[in-house]
Design a protein around this motif. Structure first.
Motif, mmCIF file in Angstrom:
data_model
loop_
_atom_site.group_PDB
_atom_site.id
_atom_site.type_symbol
_atom_site.label_atom_id
_atom_site.label_comp_id
_atom_site.label_asym_id
_atom_site.label_seq_id
_atom_site.Cartn_x
_atom_site.Cartn_y
_atom_site.Cartn_z
ATOM 1 N N ASP A 465 0.833 -1.217 0.000
ATOM 2 C CA ASP A 465 0.000 0.000 0.000
ATOM 3 C C ASP A 465 0.864 1.262 0.000
ATOM 4 O O ASP A 465 0.505 2.267 -0.644
ATOM 5 C CB ASP A 465 -0.935 0.007 1.209
ATOM 6 N N LYS A 466 2.005 1.221 0.699
ATOM 7 C CA LYS A 466 2.898 2.379 0.711
ATOM 8 C C LYS A 466 3.479 2.639 -0.687
ATOM 9 O O LYS A 466 3.580 3.788 -1.121
ATOM 10 C CB LYS A 466 4.034 2.165 1.712
ATOM 11 N N GLN A 469 0.893 4.286 -2.840
ATOM 12 C CA GLN A 469 0.733 5.711 -2.521
ATOM 13 C C GLN A 469 1.813 6.546 -3.207
ATOM 14 O O GLN A 469 1.537 7.635 -3.730
ATOM 15 C CB GLN A 469 0.777 5.909 -1.013
ATOM 16 N N ARG A 472 1.032 6.614 -6.937
ATOM 17 C CA ARG A 472 -0.069 7.567 -7.175
ATOM 18 C C ARG A 472 0.465 8.994 -7.222
ATOM 19 O O ARG A 472 0.097 9.788 -8.097
ATOM 20 C CB ARG A 472 -1.127 7.434 -6.078
ATOM 21 N N GLU A 473 1.336 9.321 -6.285
ATOM 22 C CA GLU A 473 1.892 10.674 -6.247
ATOM 23 C C GLU A 473 2.759 10.939 -7.472
ATOM 24 O O GLU A 473 2.704 12.032 -8.058
ATOM 25 C CB GLU A 473 2.699 10.851 -4.967
#
Length: 756
Positions: A465-466, A469, A472-473
């Motif tokens: 999940d990290k 993220q 995504r950024e």
């Protein structure tokens, strides 16, 4: 001695007469004022005359809009609107071409005025103009003027587009389809057909059947920006009105005719700057293109589908081709199934049966499509990525299938796949017009980026999940730059590694958060009132500068502007219409309002009379009217979002989300009636600035996100300036203890005693 507040000094002109300088008492009936003006020039039958503004749109002065008259205004005495409408409509029936042309010219000039438009429409003016358009006796200036006048009258919203006859629409279609046609006629005809398509599904189907896509492609290839824009507007309107299957068929045909390449080379990269309206239509076209992916995104994998099972096997064999060949014959069915299940796990599926991983919706079958596209169009990169991760230690391998599923969901969210088009957005990405299969190609770049970021973070399965993220950024920051091509996107996103993302995060955090030591927090609290006053001053100055707002209707997006600003003494909100492309006007040069189209004043006794986005202004008597300025002292409340009267009845669908986020209104007393000044902000920042400024005027708190960011930035800067001398000096968490008072105060010196 200063004149009373309701008295303004104005000039009144009349051809071949000496102008009159009068003091207009706004409390006096307009009929009495007209009588005095006519008497001064020895004119009888004052009821046959009316006052107009001498400049701007020459709007007629009525009891409803007379407060627009300011000190120094210049008015002219002209024929009353009912008599002028009768005269011009009579001229349309003249046998003289010159007289008809002159009547149409005057009609085009006066049609934007709502008072004059009512008189024309009530006398069957639209029917007479429609006859001229249908007859088509003159395909030059007369037809152009007739179309312009017809469109201006229809823009008032007094007559529905659905009332147009089929022969009339077919005649306008003929003008679009004709080869040798005046260059000024076809943009107007396209604009009319766009309005018809967006407003009437039945007539929209007629337009779709009568206007070939090839004809629109011809108009798009003409090096005339206005014609290109209107042709693109009609094309997007037809696509929006089509069913999903029809839309896919239409887009496939357009792509076969190289429309994408033409848009990319000749419109996006044209030497002429892209207009706001064309940018909006390109955004709509991009949204419709991406919307074709929605059915696959909403469809889960069917474990009983032979085709889908074969696709999964093809995905496995593309990665483990040599191992698959080594299976050969001689292995039992159980052994072969066991080896296949092991290879699917190496591919990154969580289950030995991969169908279970693809039952999630979204992304459904779209994730499988992406993986297959990657394996077929970048086979070496696909094999390298899968084999590289399958040979790592278990805790450090990047699961390809799981990553692909989550990455597909992420791309759909960032690109808003399946979401309805915004009515005002212009946020299109040029690279989607520079590449076939742009979504799948973007996935191919993104999955390799994810694998690269996974290695940079030294991630394990627990860090999945990290990693997502961070990816995504990376994608969001790069997409925000609007790269013009996929290669440029690849270059920019690869130049944003995990270390750079951490640096950007830390920089933003330092800019936004600052230190949390109690003494610093106390200092920040003491600085807040002063800085909030500075922000309040900036907001009011921004209101004094004014802003150009677009007029939005429920029927279609319009390209008309109006300007609103706060007077320098902070006592009045003043506004007026502005021509497209013009710079913001000064207070003295504000043109007169003509009509609203969803961004002006509405006055009504009852809330139920508000019509969302209709742009109608209702006076207490129920007749359309105008208000030139809003006294700040009369403002009752600031409304935002769904509470605004011009969006209240639009419903709660997702298609109005952007509209709700940018809508705000002010309510105020106008005599015995309740009035509204309605806005659709051009951007989220302007929405925050205006709502903050209006809240400050009303003595309320400025609670917008922009105020929070500005306050945080000012607090950080001011705190750093105050602490410059304490650099590298540790600040204690608690203040030092105060020593106890001395036993006596004999050491005190009396300054009042003069020494000898």
């Amino acid at each position: 001695m200063a004149p009373p507040r309701n008295v303004v000094k104005i000039a009144v002109q009349m051809p071949e007469a000496i102008p009159q300088l009068i003091q207009l008492d706004q409390a006096k009936p307009l009929a009495a004022v007209l009588k005095e003006v006519c008497d001064a020039w020895s004119l009888v039958h004052s009821e046959r005359y009316a006052l107009q503004f001498a400049d701007g749109h020459r709007s007629y002065i009525t009891e409803n809009n007379r407060t627009e008259i300011k000190n120094g205004s210049i008015l002219c005495l002209s024929t009353a609107p009912d008599l002028e409408a009768e005269r011009l409509l009579g001229g349309l029936q003249s046998g003289s071409r010159e007289r008809r042309r002159e009547a149409l010219q005057h009609l085009v000039l006066l049609a934007p005025d709502v008072t004059f438009a009512q008189e024309v429409i009530s006398r069957d003016g639209l029917q007479r103009l429609g006859t001229i358009i249908e007859d088509g006796d003159d395909l030059g200036e007369v037809l152009t003027l007739a179309l312009r006048a017809f469109l201006e009258l229809m823009e008032h919203g007094m007559v529905s587009w659905e009332t147009l006859s089929i022969p009339f629409v077919r005649k306008v279609v003929c003008y679009v389809n004709m080869n040798l046609m005046d260059a000024s006629v076809q943009p107007l005809a396209l604009r009319l057909l766009e309005s018809v398509t967006l407003s009437s599904p039945a007539l929209g189907q007629l337009v779709k059947s009568e206007v070939p896509l090839d004809r629109l492609l011809v108009h798009l290839q003409v090096m005339n920006q206005q014609l290109q824009t209107k042709a693109m507007a009609l094309l997007t309107a037809l696509l929006q009105g089509a069913s999903p299957a029809e839309r896919k068929h239409m887009l496939d045909y357009l792509w076969q005719r190289n429309l994408r390449q033409f848009i990319y080379k000749n419109i996006i990269h044209s030497a002429t700057p892209l207009g706001d309206e064309m940018a909006h239509h390109l955004y709509v076209l991009q949204a419709l293109m991406l919307g074709l992916l929605e059915p696959r995104m909403r469809t889960p994998l069917d474990p009983y589908s032979q085709e889908q099972r074969e696709q999964l096997q093809a995905l496995r064999q593309a990665a483990f081709e040599s191992e698959g060949e080594s299976l050969g014959t001689g292995l039992s069915a159980d052994r072969r199934r066991s080896l296949c299940a092991r290879e699917f796990r190496k591919l990154g599926f969580s289950n030995s049966n991969p169908a279970q991983d693809l039952e999630r919706v979204p992304p459904g079958l779209l994730a499988l499509d992406n993986m297959l596209y990657f394996s077929r169009h970048a086979p070496s990169a696909y094999s390298r990525l899968v084999l590289e991760n399958s040979s790592r230690e278990d805790k450090h391998e990047c699961p390809f299938a799981r990553s692909s599923v989550q990455l597909t969901v992420l791309l759909c969210e960032l690109l808003r796949v399946g979401e309805p088009c915004s009515e005002t957005a212009q946020d299109f990405s040029p690279m989607f017009f520079g590449q076939d299969q742009s979504f799948h190609e973007l996935f191919c770049v993104s999955i390799q980026l994810l694998n690269k970021t996974w290695k940079e973070m030294r991630a394990t399965q627990e860090d999945f999940d990290k990693v997502m993220q961070v990816v995504r950024e990376q994608l969001a920051r790069t997409l925000a730059l609007k790269p013009s091509s996929l290669e440029l996107f690849r270059t920019k996103v690869n130049a944003l590694p995990y270390g750079e993302v951490l640096r950007l995060r830390q920089t933003e955090r330092l800019h936004q958060e600052g230190t949390l030591a109690p003494p610093i927090l106390e200092l920040r609290e003491k600085l807040k009132p002063e800085l909030m006053g500075l922000i309040r001053q900036q907001r009011l100055l921004r209101l004094c500068e004014g802003t150009l707002f677009r007029k939005i209707s429920s029927r279609r997006r319009q390209d008309k502007l109006w300007f609103c600003c706060l007077s320098p003494n902070h006592k009045m909100l003043q506004y007026g219409d502005v021509e497209e492309g013009a710079s913001p006007p000064t207070l003295e040069s504000l043109p007169e309002q003509r009509k609203d189209d969803g961004a002006g004043v509405r006055v009504s006794h009852l809330p139920s009379r508000d019509h969302p986005l209709s742009g109608d202004r209702l006076s207490p008597s129920g007749q359309p009217g105008l208000l030139p300025a809003v006294p700040v002292a009369d403002i009752k409340a600031l409304l935002t979002g769904k509470d605004c009267p011009h969006v209240r009845e639009k419903g709660s669908g997702k298609q109005n989300k952007d509209l709700y986020e940018l809508a705000f209104s002010i309510s105020y007393d106008h005599g015995e009636a309740e009035a509204y000044l309605n806005f659709i902000a051009p951007s989220k920042r302007e929405f925050h600035l205006w709502t903050d400024g209006l809240s400050a005027l009303l003595g309320g708190p400025m609670g917008s996100e922009q105020t929070r960011l500005d306050l945080e930035q000012l607090l950080t800067m001011e705190t750093k300036l105050r602490l410059l001398e304490l650099e590298n000096v540790p600040i204690p968490e608690q203040p030092p203890p105060i020593p106890p008072p001395p036993t006596n105060f004999n050491f005190c010196y009396d300054c009042s005693i003069t020494e000898p």
